[in-house]
Design a protein around this motif. Sequence first.
Motif, PDB file in Angstrom:
ATOM      1  N   GLN A   3      60.062  57.334   4.083  1.00 34.94           N
ATOM      2  CA  GLN A   3      59.159  56.961   5.171  1.00 34.94           C
ATOM      3  C   GLN A   3      59.811  57.338   6.494  1.00 34.94           C
ATOM      4  O   GLN A   3      61.001  57.081   6.694  1.00 34.94           O
ATOM      5  CB  GLN A   3      58.841  55.475   5.120  1.00 34.94           C
ATOM      6  CG  GLN A   3      57.999  55.087   3.915  1.00 34.94           C
ATOM      7  CD  GLN A   3      57.566  53.641   3.933  1.00 34.94           C
ATOM      8  OE1 GLN A   3      58.323  52.777   4.365  1.00 34.94           O
ATOM      9  NE2 GLN A   3      56.370  53.375   3.462  1.00 34.94           N
ATOM     10  N   VAL A   5      59.472  57.253  10.768  1.00 40.46           N
ATOM     11  CA  VAL A   5      58.841  56.572  11.897  1.00 40.46           C
ATOM     12  C   VAL A   5      59.393  57.146  13.191  1.00 40.46           C
ATOM     13  O   VAL A   5      60.592  57.036  13.474  1.00 40.46           O
ATOM     14  CB  VAL A   5      59.088  55.053  11.842  1.00 40.46           C
ATOM     15  CG1 VAL A   5      58.422  54.384  13.041  1.00 40.46           C
ATOM     16  CG2 VAL A   5      58.558  54.469  10.540  1.00 40.46           C
ATOM     17  N   TYR A  95      55.433  65.244  15.469  1.00 44.84           N
ATOM     18  CA  TYR A  95      55.657  64.713  14.136  1.00 44.84           C
ATOM     19  C   TYR A  95      57.043  65.109  13.638  1.00 44.84           C
ATOM     20  O   TYR A  95      57.457  66.267  13.818  1.00 44.84           O
ATOM     21  CB  TYR A  95      54.643  65.288  13.138  1.00 44.84           C
ATOM     22  CG  TYR A  95      53.208  64.996  13.439  1.00 44.84           C
ATOM     23  CD1 TYR A  95      52.476  65.825  14.279  1.00 44.84           C
ATOM     24  CD2 TYR A  95      52.558  63.903  12.865  1.00 44.84           C
ATOM     25  CE1 TYR A  95      51.132  65.565  14.548  1.00 44.84           C
ATOM     26  CE2 TYR A  95      51.225  63.640  13.119  1.00 44.84           C
ATOM     27  CZ  TYR A  95      50.526  64.481  13.971  1.00 44.84           C
ATOM     28  OH  TYR A  95      49.203  64.229  14.233  1.00 44.84           O
ATOM     29  N   TRP A 114      55.983  63.117   6.028  1.00 41.30           N
ATOM     30  CA  TRP A 114      55.635  63.203   7.448  1.00 41.30           C
ATOM     31  C   TRP A 114      55.608  61.819   8.068  1.00 41.30           C
ATOM     32  O   TRP A 114      55.235  60.836   7.415  1.00 41.30           O
ATOM     33  CB  TRP A 114      54.250  63.835   7.612  1.00 41.30           C
ATOM     34  CG  TRP A 114      54.227  65.287   7.257  1.00 41.30           C
ATOM     35  CD1 TRP A 114      54.071  65.825   6.003  1.00 41.30           C
ATOM     36  CD2 TRP A 114      54.367  66.388   8.150  1.00 41.30           C
ATOM     37  NE1 TRP A 114      54.117  67.200   6.073  1.00 41.30           N
ATOM     38  CE2 TRP A 114      54.291  67.561   7.391  1.00 41.30           C
ATOM     39  CE3 TRP A 114      54.556  66.490   9.534  1.00 41.30           C
ATOM     40  CZ2 TRP A 114      54.392  68.836   7.964  1.00 41.30           C
ATOM     41  CZ3 TRP A 114      54.648  67.752  10.099  1.00 41.30           C
ATOM     42  CH2 TRP A 114      54.569  68.907   9.314  1.00 41.30           C
ATOM     43  N   GLY A 115      56.002  61.778   9.348  1.00 39.57           N
ATOM     44  CA  GLY A 115      55.783  60.582  10.123  1.00 39.57           C
ATOM     45  C   GLY A 115      54.339  60.503  10.592  1.00 39.57           C
ATOM     46  O   GLY A 115      53.547  61.430  10.370  1.00 39.57           O
ATOM     47  N   GLN A 116      54.025  59.420  11.276  1.00 39.54           N
ATOM     48  CA  GLN A 116      52.642  59.204  11.723  1.00 39.54           C
ATOM     49  C   GLN A 116      52.327  59.942  13.008  1.00 39.54           C
ATOM     50  O   GLN A 116      51.160  60.052  13.368  1.00 39.54           O
ATOM     51  CB  GLN A 116      52.384  57.696  11.900  1.00 39.54           C
ATOM     52  CG  GLN A 116      52.886  57.094  13.204  1.00 39.54           C
ATOM     53  CD  GLN A 116      54.395  56.924  13.261  1.00 39.54           C
ATOM     54  OE1 GLN A 116      55.103  57.141  12.282  1.00 39.54           O
ATOM     55  NE2 GLN A 116      54.900  56.507  14.414  1.00 39.54           N
TER      56      GLN A 116
END
Length: 124
Positions: A3, A5, A95, A114-116
Amino acid sequence: QVQLVESGGGLVQAGGSLRLSCAASGRTFSSYFMGWFRQAPGKEREFVAGISRYGAGTYYPESVKGRFTISRDNAKNTVYLQMNSLKPEDTSVYYCAALRYGSSWSSQSAYDYWGQGIQVTVFS
């Protein structure tokens, strides 16, 4: 599973600087090549920086070379993007992404996670 961020985006005047951070979960961060991409409204996502697994190699397109610097701290599971001399055309959602295998680091399709995304707005 990884994950990602992002943080550090915002509003900045042309000529200014911002530093983006991307924190990754998991204990295998150093196994991933890390990249930063950006996407402006109505445009395709484009590669802006990449860094090899232990930081020995960094890669940039001509549009940001000399202004952007990517770095990583594997002990902190974090990759950074230092952006200097910002221009209004740098305005985008940025990103970070992680690539486990392969070497097509400038292609978004090569990345596994991928990040958000985070907004960067540069005003003149």
